[in-house]
Design a protein around this motif. Structure first.
Motif, PDB file in Angstrom:
ATOM      1  N   ASN A 202      22.370  33.302  25.750  1.00 48.37           N
ATOM      2  CA  ASN A 202      21.114  32.735  24.965  1.00 48.37           C
ATOM      3  C   ASN A 202      20.262  31.846  25.934  1.00 48.37           C
ATOM      4  OD1 ASN A 202      18.376  30.295  23.477  1.00 48.37           O
ATOM      5  ND2 ASN A 202      18.615  32.240  22.231  1.00 48.37           N
ATOM      6  N   HIS A 208      12.883  35.037  25.195  1.00 44.96           N
ATOM      7  CA  HIS A 208      12.917  34.700  22.958  1.00 44.96           C
ATOM      8  C   HIS A 208      11.904  34.005  22.838  1.00 44.96           C
ATOM      9  CE1 HIS A 208      15.624  31.593  23.702  1.00 44.96           C
ATOM     10  NE2 HIS A 208      15.507  31.365  22.664  1.00 44.96           N
ATOM     11  N   HIS A 213      10.002  30.564  18.852  1.00 45.25           N
ATOM     12  CA  HIS A 213       9.653  29.156  19.504  1.00 45.25           C
ATOM     13  C   HIS A 213       8.290  29.258  19.351  1.00 45.25           C
ATOM     14  CE1 HIS A 213      13.368  28.264  19.819  1.00 45.25           C
ATOM     15  NE2 HIS A 213      13.373  28.687  21.185  1.00 45.25           N
ATOM     16  N   ASP A 361      16.606  28.674  16.240  1.00 44.42           N
ATOM     17  CA  ASP A 361      17.342  29.602  16.881  1.00 44.42           C
ATOM     18  C   ASP A 361      18.511  29.943  16.710  1.00 44.42           C
ATOM     19  OD1 ASP A 361      16.405  29.917  19.654  1.00 44.42           O
ATOM     20  OD2 ASP A 361      16.938  27.620  20.595  1.00 44.42           O
TER      21      ASP A 361
END
Ligand code: FES
Ligand SMILES: [Fe+2]
Lengths: 447, 175
Positions: A202, A208, A213, A361
């Motif tokens: 990640n 992402h 977020h 996450d």
């Protein structure tokens, strides 16, 4: 020579397809404890955690409990936390200061240089027949990079310098900028229901951020004056991914040498003070790193193979489905107190166990991990095809470099690096890229 | 702390603060986070130190001091960000939300010169999330309560968990 093929073929670099079983298979997990965690240089701590002679700090190398200590002569050492008698743990605390470690089971006592110094009944019960020299604490090889302590169990591992290779060329801009170096605070420790590799891969996943977020991106814009990050910005960005020797780096360009680094804790209100600090320290940074690295580059998200994550943060494997995560804050010692406070608070409040970024996450990584428990799901590969064919060697930067900031190049190469460790019989079979970068300035591996 | 003789005024204070904490627990468990946020002064310091595993002979090392890395080190703005992000509907760690139960008790209240009160409570926080996930957090809270316009407000809260390694994926709930 590097073996072609091998037992573990999990990633196809042409198609970006990844075999999910690597997240949950207990046999693979057991094997990677030996072949990855038993061989690699692992981050275990920082010299500031054991600043004084006889200080110790309890840490882990994979699942192995390890005592990091500074012996009476000032040397850093890393010992397996295992009494050589029956195997009890000789240290049961997080940290302390002691010359020797006495086992609470039968009283065998080891110096912090690893010698078995004393045991009850050596002459009487053992008839003087015990060979104490053969019963030293099991010791790991240890080295440091700019104060960060690394250790490996493998006597045949290359030097830490070669292991980091030219990843250090970019890592230096965060960790090796100033003469006085950094100090580590922490760690915050928690148990994540994820395979350790999902947390590591990640670190180069910029894709992402605008989705996972988004809620925090919105409120930090509202309350901290931080410009809103969008997909469009990231797609247009000049920033790059670099992959060197297993280490995944993302590189961002500074608009000005004194631009406040993109770090949690910097806000519209304190930005000026950070920029003043970067101006004040620029000459020193330039002397140490040369002008390109001191003025133009910043290190973004990154991981050090296998389990060092974004600064000094460690993903300790705890079975295929769990990871004990350790979050340290790493701060430049020379930074003014109020700026340190802002970064310390930002570090924990954005990225700790309560972090308003990080808390979002966990369920993603767990979902990715557990997809491989699904009997149907595991028949389908994970898709890591983003940017296949759009990464290559670069004339100015180390390693394999992506064209774009949003790319799965580093993820593909991380799993390829994992294959290289898993298919190797020894370090002879694990390729290392020769160092090729020019290191302008005076900074060295040691600081 | 010492147990004081139970005069009427002390009993009254204890009772009033207990009601304050019971109300707070319901606000949290009913997800009325804006109202919960209003229980804090604007200069609040909301703090959770790290709890170290150390020998009995070194009690001073058990909690990380202010200035060291803490688990929570929030001001009102950080707390507000935590609440507001939930309202975006995209705070995925809490959407779907945790189902929580805050049990608060063992209250000891110590009035301070100047009108503030030090109030210490123990808590058990149960959290259920998604389908089968459960966490139990236990600990205590050391509050400084300040009388503000006829109401109590929390001016400082120190939360001490009884955990070393936190056995949870995150601390996305409030204490
Ligand atoms: S196990 Fe340590 S002295 Fe026996
Ligand atoms: Fe993330």
């Amino acid at each position: 020579m590097v073996a072609i093929g091998g037992k573990h073929q999990i990633i196809n670099l042409e198609t970006g397809q990844l075999d999910r079983s690597v997240f949950v298979d207990p046999d693979i997990y057991a094997e990677e404890q030996e072949k990855v965690f038993g061989r690699a240089w692992l981050m275990i701590g920082h010299d500031s955690l054991v600043a004084k002679p006889n200080d110790f700090f309890h840490t882990y190398m994979g699942e192995d409990p390890v005592i990091l200590c500074r012996d009476g002569r000032g040397n850093l050492r890393a010992f397996l936390n295992m009494c050589r008698h029956r195997g009890n743990r000789i240290v049961r605390t997080d940290a302390g200061n002691t010359r020797n470690f006495a086992c609470a089971y039968h009283g065998w006592t080891f110096s912090n240089q690893g010698e078995l110094e004393y045991l009850p009944g050596e002459e009487e019960a053992y008839y003087g027949a015990l060979d104490r020299d053969c019963l030293r604490l099991v010791e790991a090889r240890l080295d440091t990079y700019a104060g960060i302590v690394f250790a490996t169990w493998d006597k045949d591992a290359p030097s830490l310098d070669d292991y980091l290779g030219d990843a250090r060329w970019l890592l230096d801009v965060s960790f090796n900028r100033l003469d006085n170096g950094t100090e580590a605070l922490g760690p915050i420790k928690w148990l994540e229901p994820v395979n350790w590799k999902t947390a590591v891969d990640n670190c180069s996943d910029n894709y992402h951020v605008p989705t996972t977020h988004l809620s925090t991106i919105i409120v930090q814009g509202r309350h901290r004056g931080i410009p809103r990050l969008t997909h469009e910005q990231q797609f247009q960005s000049e920033s790059k991914h670099l992959f060197v020797n297993g280490h995944s780096l993302t590189m961002r360009f500074l608009e000005r040498a004194d631009q406040a680094r993109q770090t949690h804790g910097i806000t519209a209100d304190n930005r000026e003070a950070f920029e003043a600090y970067y101006r004040q320290t620029l000459a020193e940074a330039e002397r140490r790193l040369g002008s390109l690295r001191a003025r133009r580059l910043q290190l973004g998200n990154h991981s050090l193979f296998p389990n060092g994550v974004l600064g000094l943060r460690l993903a300790h494997p705890r079975g295929p489905l769990q990871t004990e995560f350790w979050h340290f804050a790493l701060l430049e010692k020379d930074m003014p107190e109020e700026l340190k406070t802002a970064l310390r608070r930002g570090s924990a409040n954005y990225n700790g166990v309560n972090g308003i970024f990080e808390q979002d996450d966990m369920d993603n990584w767990r979902g990715v991990t557990n997809s491989a428990l699904s009997p149907i799901g595991r028949k389908y590969t994970q898709d890591l095809s983003m940017g296949v064919g759009h990464d290559r060697r670069h004339p100015e930067y180390p390693g394999v470099v992506s064209e774009r900031y949003t790319s799965e190049s580093n993820q593909r190469l991380f799993y390829r690096r994992w294959e290289q460790f898993m298919n190797a019989d020894s370090w002879d079979d694990i390729p290392l890229e020769p160092k090729a970068m020019r290191y302008e300035g005076t900074a060295t591996l040691r600081g | 702390m010492e147990m004081q003789p139970a005069t009427d005024s002390r009993l009254e204070l204890w009772h009033e603060l207990m009601q304050f904490y019971i109300r707070e627990a319901w606000l949290l468990d009913e997800r009325r986070f804006r109202e919960w946020l209003d229980l804090f002064t604007d200069d609040v310091f909301y703090f959770m130190p790290r709890r170290l595993n150390i020998h009995r002979s070194e009690p001073e090392r058990e909690l990380s001091p202010v200035g060291d890395l803490a688990i929570f080190e929030d001001d009102k703005t950080y707390l507000t960000m935590r609440v507001e992000r939930l309202e975006t509907g995209m705070a995925w760690g809490e959407d779907p939300p945790s189902r929580t139960r805050h049990l608060v008790g063992n209250l000891v209240a110590e009035p301070q010169p100047g009108g503030e009160v030090k109030a210490k409570t123990a808590f058990i926080l149960y959290r259920s999330h998604h389908e089968t996930e459960e966490n139990v957090f236990a600990g205590y809270r050391d509050d400084v309560l300040r009388p503000t316009a006829g109401e109590w407000k929390i001016a400082r809260r120190t939360i001490v968990l009884d955990s070393n390694v936190i056995l949870a994926k995150n601390l996305s709930v409030f204490f």
